[in-house]
Design an enzyme around this catalytic site. Structure first.
Site, PDB file in Angstrom:
ATOM      1  N   ASP A  51       3.768  56.516 -58.763  1.00  0.00           N
ATOM      2  CA  ASP A  51       4.246  56.056 -59.515  1.00  0.00           C
ATOM      3  C   ASP A  51       4.953  54.573 -59.113  1.00  0.00           C
ATOM      4  O   ASP A  51       5.158  53.618 -59.557  1.00  0.00           O
ATOM      5  CB  ASP A  51       5.517  56.333 -60.785  1.00  0.00           C
ATOM      6  CG  ASP A  51       4.732  57.912 -61.142  1.00  0.00           C
ATOM      7  OD1 ASP A  51       3.511  57.771 -61.539  1.00  0.00           O
ATOM      8  OD2 ASP A  51       5.647  58.652 -61.451  1.00  0.00           O
ATOM      9  N   ASP A 101       5.194  57.781 -67.443  1.00  0.00           N
ATOM     10  CA  ASP A 101       4.121  58.801 -66.347  1.00  0.00           C
ATOM     11  C   ASP A 101       4.572  60.201 -67.491  1.00  0.00           C
ATOM     12  O   ASP A 101       5.648  60.684 -67.898  1.00  0.00           O
ATOM     13  CB  ASP A 101       4.971  59.280 -64.774  1.00  0.00           C
ATOM     14  CG  ASP A 101       3.998  60.064 -64.434  1.00  0.00           C
ATOM     15  OD1 ASP A 101       2.532  60.089 -64.118  1.00  0.00           O
ATOM     16  OD2 ASP A 101       4.971  61.097 -63.838  1.00  0.00           O
ATOM     17  N   ASP A 136       8.408  58.508 -61.661  1.00  0.00           N
ATOM     18  CA  ASP A 136       9.051  59.883 -60.816  1.00  0.00           C
ATOM     19  C   ASP A 136       8.679  59.829 -59.237  1.00  0.00           C
ATOM     20  O   ASP A 136       9.166  60.559 -58.477  1.00  0.00           O
ATOM     21  CB  ASP A 136       9.394  61.185 -61.176  1.00  0.00           C
ATOM     22  CG  ASP A 136       8.841  62.156 -61.361  1.00  0.00           C
ATOM     23  OD1 ASP A 136       7.372  62.098 -61.892  1.00  0.00           O
ATOM     24  OD2 ASP A 136       9.237  63.635 -60.808  1.00  0.00           O
TER      25      ASP A 136
END
Length: 761
Positions: free
Chosen positions: A511, A308, A507
């Protein structure tokens, strides 16, 4: 863990006692008494092994323990009582050694459980009361005394809280948190008492989530145990066939017993999970919690990494990256006035602007008459000047943008950043550009991941394509997937899994599905959501991406040691079985040899408790020195901004004003920038070179210093040659070229040094 010690210590004591009593009787000439003592010492261990095998068979498992059972039973049946007691002692010693190894390997994980707070001091009825942490509710106020563990997540109410976060993050120095900052549960108060406003219940707190992960890790079973059980399906029949052949060909049942004795490798096979658990412990000491052995073994085989963007590759918060001015104000003054006004705003960009001003040491004033329009901006008076800050239409008006504003908007689009426009006394004065910057350690971490054997790096983000592509280009990843929803992130993970073992690192709450879908999900848990940490197999408790590199290296080392323990140990056992079948090894000698092999294999597995991480610099630079170096860079940022701003504005100024600003910049270069670069080259770099090792580790960085000094001298000479009326068109062009070149090389050099500071901190 205690019951395990009881189970292993009991048989160990019986077998050791039987061997000792029998040995003394044999030395005194009472051989019959010796045989009885050895037999009595063997029987309890034999019964314990039989019960263990029956229990395993009921659970649908089988193992090589059956070889130990047959060895002891055969020794008793053939009157080889000394061999029987040695096998019993070997088996018991192996179990005790394994329990000791597991206890040592899980020391760091168990420490977290042991530190879980039970009570808290709460303000109630005008006083203080000790209450169970389970009774705490959001909104309540707590007093955290010195040395106490923060029981729940909360906001600091006092002026400052100094916390020791080493148990969770591995950071050795206390961390200071100011009023209004959020703190996680788990750290120890390393300073004076402070007040905390509760944000979550104990069950929902960060520390409770970590404890749940720890419990999951301790209850897990390493995959090599299952591998050993499957291996036993081949090994046990092979052992029995070889023992039968040795008996049949030689006509001596003792040879069959010798084969069974040296084929008693249960402690040896247990060396594999010892290595796996040791690797989990090693990672935990570096701030990375691996939930179970299966996650560690899979992490060791990682080939594709998906990241991410926000909060993982980047810092996850807005930072001031540039100050654009129209020419009426200096960049530093524009920032000072803007930050003074923004002190009264709760907007996330306001805090970034105020932080940037304070990092530069600017003295802020108190604003008056401040008003804020949500979604637009704010206005007020600072030092007698009427300021407006916010969107372009709020500051400049609803009409079409001026050419200057249009250029800034175009730059914002190209660079994927946001901007706060500023007007002073009704005139557009500039814009403050903010962006989510790449973490200082990210470029180095990605290079180290490739060096560690990761074949493909992909960034997958829900952010806009232009922003994601800008970050991806700066980092040099192999692919970028932007504007992805949580479901689309899952699809991206599933697509990449066809190329090899896939890790997903994130995080945020969005996600979590992708983390669960990956072969191994890795959550950046220092500031990440609880959902991502729960869904992940690995949680990085430190807000640093390079800890993932360490976890990967530790996992690969632990898996390699586990395989080594199995293959080498079993290979030695097979060789010994051949010698026993040929009559070279008797039961007693074979038992002693197998004992040595088993102990050596488990001790070898304990090597996974150390090593496997990054190779640090020979000596780390003190944290205070690193902070000082970074502070010096922040103090020089205004000089860099002044260079870039003057290069942009030069053509729009009158020649006399051009000369005035060029001379002022020359003073900053001579008084601040160039002396700093000379000091770095002559004082700092020799120190860093000794830490890094090698013949000339900072040669290229020193070359950059020389180029900066060269451009600085050229600039000084050109400014000294200016006439009274200021630069002509040719001189303007040359000076602008010098300014752009100097600004570019300084920008790159500052970034290189920031990364260097990360490497030696």
């Amino acid at each position: 863990m205690k019951s395990s010690w009881v189970r292993s210590a009991g048989p160990l004591g019986v077998s050791a006692g039987g061997l000792l009593v029998g040995g003394m009787a044999w030395l005194l000439g009472y051989s019959r008494v010796a045989d009885i003592a050895w037999g009595v010492g063997t029987v309890p261990v034999l019964l314990a092994v039989a019960v263990s095998i029956i229990s395993a068979l009921r659970r649908g498992r089988s193992g090589v323990d059956i070889v130990a059972l047959l060895s002891m039973a055969g020794a008793l049946a053939l009157g080889q009582y000394l061999a029987g007691i040695i096998i019993a002692l070997m088996f018991s010693t192996g179990g005790a050694l394994e329990d000791h190894a597991r206890a040592r390997a899980r020391r760091e994980l168990s420490a977290l459980l042991g530190r879980a707070p039970r009570v808290a001091t709460r303000y109630e009825n005008g006083g203080l009361a000790q209450v169970p942490v389970e009774s705490l509710r959001p909104g309540e106020r707590l007093l955290i005394k010195g040395g106490e563990v923060v029981p729940v997540d909360g906001l600091v109410v006092s002026a400052e809280a100094v916390l020791d976060e080493s148990a969770l993050t591995g950071e050795s120095l206390p961390v200071s948190h100011q009023t209004g900052e959020r703190v996680r549960s788990g750290p120890i108060n390393a300073g004076p008492p402070f007040e905390l406003r509760v944000l979550s219940t104990a069950a929902e707190s960060t520390y409770a989530g970590v404890v749940r992960l720890v419990q999951s890790a301790q209850a897990s079973k390493a995959p090599f145990v299952r591998l050993a059980d499957r291996y036993a399906l081949l090994f046990v029949p092979f052992t029995l066939v070889l023992a039968a052949l040795a008996w049949w060909l030689s006509g001596e049942p003792v040879r069959a017993l010798s084969v069974l004795v040296v084929a008693t490798p249960c402690p040896l096979i247990l060396a594999a999970p010892v290595a796996i658990v040791s690797g989990i412990s090693r990672a935990a000491r570096r701030g990375v919690l691996i939930k179970d052995g299966a996650a560690l073994e899979t992490l060791a085989r990682a080939h594709v990494l998906l990241f991410d963007k926000t909060g993982t590759l980047t810092a996850g918060q807005a930072r001031l990256t540039a100050i654009e001015t129209t020419g009426d104000s200096e960049p530093a003054e524009l920032l000072r006035l803007s930050a003074s006004l923004e002190q009264g705003s709760q907007h996330v960009m306001a805090s970034a602007i105020v932080s940037a001003a304070r990092e530069r040491g600017l003295a802020l004033s108190l604003p008056t008459g401040s008003t804020e329009v949500p979604g637009a901006g704010m206005s007020g008076v600072v030092d007698g000047h009427r300021l407006k800050l916010g969107s372009r239409t709020w500051v400049e008006g609803p009409g079409p943008p001026t050419s200057w504003a249009r250029a800034v908007l175009r730059r914002m689009g190209y660079e994927g950043c946001s901007g706060v426009f500023v007007s002073i006394d009704g005139r557009l004065a500039g814009a403050l550009l903010l962006a989510d910057e790449i973490r200082p350690e990210t470029p180095r971490a990605l290079r180290l991941l490739r060096k560690a054997g990761v074949g493909r790096l992909v960034m997958v983000s829900g952010d806009r394509a232009d922003v994601a592509e800008t970050i991806a280009a700066a980092l040099g990843v192999d692919g970028v997937l932007a504007e992805r929803s949580p479901q689309e992130k899952v699809q991206a993970v599933l697509a990449e899994r066809t190329a090899g073992v896939t890790l997903m690192v994130g995080d945020g709450i969005n996600d979590a599905p992708a983390l669960a879908a990956a072969d191994v999900g890795v959550a950046m848990g220092a500031r990440g959501s609880g959902a991502s940490s729960e869904a992940a197999d690995v949680v990085v408790l430190v807000d640093r991406l390079d800890r993932l590199v360490e976890a990967l290296l530790v996992a690969r080392r632990a898996r390699a040691i586990a395989l080594q323990s199995v293959l080498v140990g079993m290979g030695l056992s097979l060789v010994a079985m051949g010698w026993a079948a040929a009559g070279v090894l008797g039961p007693v000698a074979g038992a002693l040899l197998q004992e040595g092999i088993d102990v050596a294999a488990i001790l070898n597995a304990l090597r996974a408790l150390g090593g496997g991480g990054l190779h640090p610099a020979r000596h780390a630079l003190p944290a205070e020195s690193v902070r000082k170096l970074r502070a010096e860079h922040q103090q020089l940022r205004p000089v860099l901004e002044r260079i870039q701003s003057l290069a942009d504005r030069l053509d729009g100024l009158e020649p006399p004003q051009q000369k005035t600003e060029l001379l002022a910049l020359e003073g900053l270069l001579c008084d601040r920038l160039l002396p700093h670069e000379r000091s770095d080259d002559t004082v700092l770099y020799p120190t860093l070179a000794r830490l890094l090792g090698g013949e000339d580790p900072l040669g290229s960085m020193s070359r950059t210093h020389r180029e900066i000094a060269h451009l600085g001298r050229l600039y000084q000479r050109r400014v000294a040659d200016l006439g009274e009326e200021g630069p002509d068109a040719t001189e303007q062009r040359e000076l602008r070229r010098l300014l752009y070149g100097l600004g570019a090389i300084l920008q790159l050099h500052f970034a290189q040094e920031e990364e260097l500071f990360e490497a030696v901190s």
